[in-house]
Design a protein around this motif. Structure first.
Motif, mmCIF file in Angstrom:
data_model
loop_
_atom_site.group_PDB
_atom_site.id
_atom_site.type_symbol
_atom_site.label_atom_id
_atom_site.label_comp_id
_atom_site.label_asym_id
_atom_site.label_seq_id
_atom_site.Cartn_x
_atom_site.Cartn_y
_atom_site.Cartn_z
ATOM 1 N N UNK A 173 0.843 -1.191 0.000
ATOM 2 C CA UNK A 173 0.000 0.000 0.000
ATOM 3 C C UNK A 173 0.883 1.249 0.000
ATOM 4 N N UNK A 174 0.292 2.371 -0.379
ATOM 5 C CA UNK A 174 1.020 3.641 -0.481
ATOM 6 C C UNK A 174 1.088 4.329 0.881
ATOM 7 N N UNK A 175 1.649 3.636 1.869
ATOM 8 C CA UNK A 175 1.730 4.147 3.238
ATOM 9 C C UNK A 175 3.041 3.693 3.874
ATOM 10 N N UNK A 176 3.476 4.444 4.893
ATOM 11 C CA UNK A 176 4.558 3.973 5.751
ATOM 12 C C UNK A 176 3.961 3.049 6.798
ATOM 13 N N UNK A 177 4.734 2.065 7.229
ATOM 14 C CA UNK A 177 4.216 1.061 8.157
ATOM 15 C C UNK A 177 5.038 1.048 9.442
ATOM 16 N N UNK A 178 4.351 0.968 10.596
ATOM 17 C CA UNK A 178 5.077 1.003 11.877
ATOM 18 C C UNK A 178 5.890 -0.253 12.119
ATOM 19 N N UNK A 179 7.116 -0.044 12.616
ATOM 20 C CA UNK A 179 7.998 -1.143 12.989
ATOM 21 C C UNK A 179 8.147 -1.255 14.503
ATOM 22 N N UNK A 180 7.553 -0.315 15.240
ATOM 23 C CA UNK A 180 7.684 -0.293 16.687
ATOM 24 C C UNK A 180 8.719 0.694 17.159
ATOM 25 N N UNK A 181 8.561 1.164 18.405
ATOM 26 C CA UNK A 181 9.517 2.084 19.025
ATOM 27 C C UNK A 181 9.725 3.351 18.197
ATOM 28 N N UNK A 182 8.644 3.838 17.567
ATOM 29 C CA UNK A 182 8.734 5.077 16.807
ATOM 30 C C UNK A 182 9.348 4.951 15.437
ATOM 31 N N UNK A 183 9.650 3.762 14.999
ATOM 32 C CA UNK A 183 10.287 3.527 13.694
ATOM 33 C C UNK A 183 9.243 3.132 12.661
ATOM 34 N N UNK A 184 9.535 3.434 11.395
ATOM 35 C CA UNK A 184 8.627 3.072 10.319
ATOM 36 C C UNK A 184 9.405 2.485 9.148
ATOM 37 N N UNK A 185 8.715 1.665 8.367
ATOM 38 C CA UNK A 185 9.179 1.273 7.044
ATOM 39 C C UNK A 185 8.580 2.293 6.088
#
Length: 233
Positions: A63-75
């Motif tokens: 999808x055209x979104x950033x995805x959460x990786x936890x601890x404030x981080x994103x893909x």
């Protein structure tokens, strides 16, 4: 983190269905947005982004979104990654340092483009996940350690790639970048808004950089680069 509505894919989808989702991402998100480097488009068609996404969000891998990786981080969303790669102009045989390598998506793409990659990640869990994702790619060397000093042991680098936002260019960029190299990433502006950039050393031989600002994107600061709060009396 609230994710916007987006086209989903069943995480139990067949290999063919994942391939179709990957091609749809390239054709519907990247190519219409002036991502024209054929090597980058091919790499993003082939590499399984879903392997870098936590199971809870794997349905939104393309999808055209950033995805959460936890601890404030994103893909970062696919288009932002593609824009960073295109600005970086990675060439086979070059050496890249990826700061905030996360679960290994950008590092794996750079390796598939023929670069030797040093992937630096401070979060132990993310580092372990990234190592697993990239286990079959010997040209990626993982380091689990603090980000603000970069990695001097393998310098100099033709490319320093920030897979997240920073408030300003860290000092190590001056000493660890090879002659003729470049730095790409996101410069934080306000809130979760940042600006893509590419930086090259100033031609006058000083420690300065020529910073070219590109498009805006929503991306949080990499946690280790968050400036300390100042208190007024």
């Amino acid at each position: 983190m609230t994710l916007p509505a987006a086209t989903r894919i069943d995480p139990t989808a067949s290999t063919q269905e994942w391939d179709e989702a990957r091609n749809l991402m390239v054709d519907d998100q990247l190519r219409p947005s002036e991502i024209s480097n054929p090597r980058i488009l091919k790499a993003m068609r082939l590499f399984a982004r879903e392997a870098c996404v936590p199971p809870a969000h794997q349905a939104l891998a393309y999808a055209d979104v950033s995805l959460p990786l936890g601890e404030g981080r994103v893909l970062l969303q696919p288009l932002v990654t593609a824009r960073l790669l295109q600005a970086a102009n990675p060439l086979p045989g070059q050496h890249a340092l990826v700061i905030g390598a996360g679960t290994g998506y950008s590092a794996a793409l750079l390796a598939s483009l023929g670069l030797t990659v040093t992937a630096l990640e401070s979060d132990t869990l993310l580092c372990q996940q990234g190592q697993q994702v990239c286990a079959a790619t010997p040209s990626i060397h993982w380091i689990c350690g603090p980000m603000p000093l970069g990695d001097e042991s393998r310098a100099p680098y033709d490319l320093i790639y920030f897979d997240g936002a920073v408030p300003t260019l860290p000092a190590f960029c001056h000493t660890q970048l090879a002659a003729g190299g470049r730095v790409v990433g996101l410069i934080h502006k306000a809130g979760d808004l940042s600006e893509l950039f590419v930086a090259t050393p100033a031609p006058d031989g000083t420690n300065g950089f020529i910073l070219t600002r590109l498009s805006e994107a929503r991306c949080p600061l990499l946690p280790e680069f968050v400036p300390p709060r100042s208190f007024a009396l």
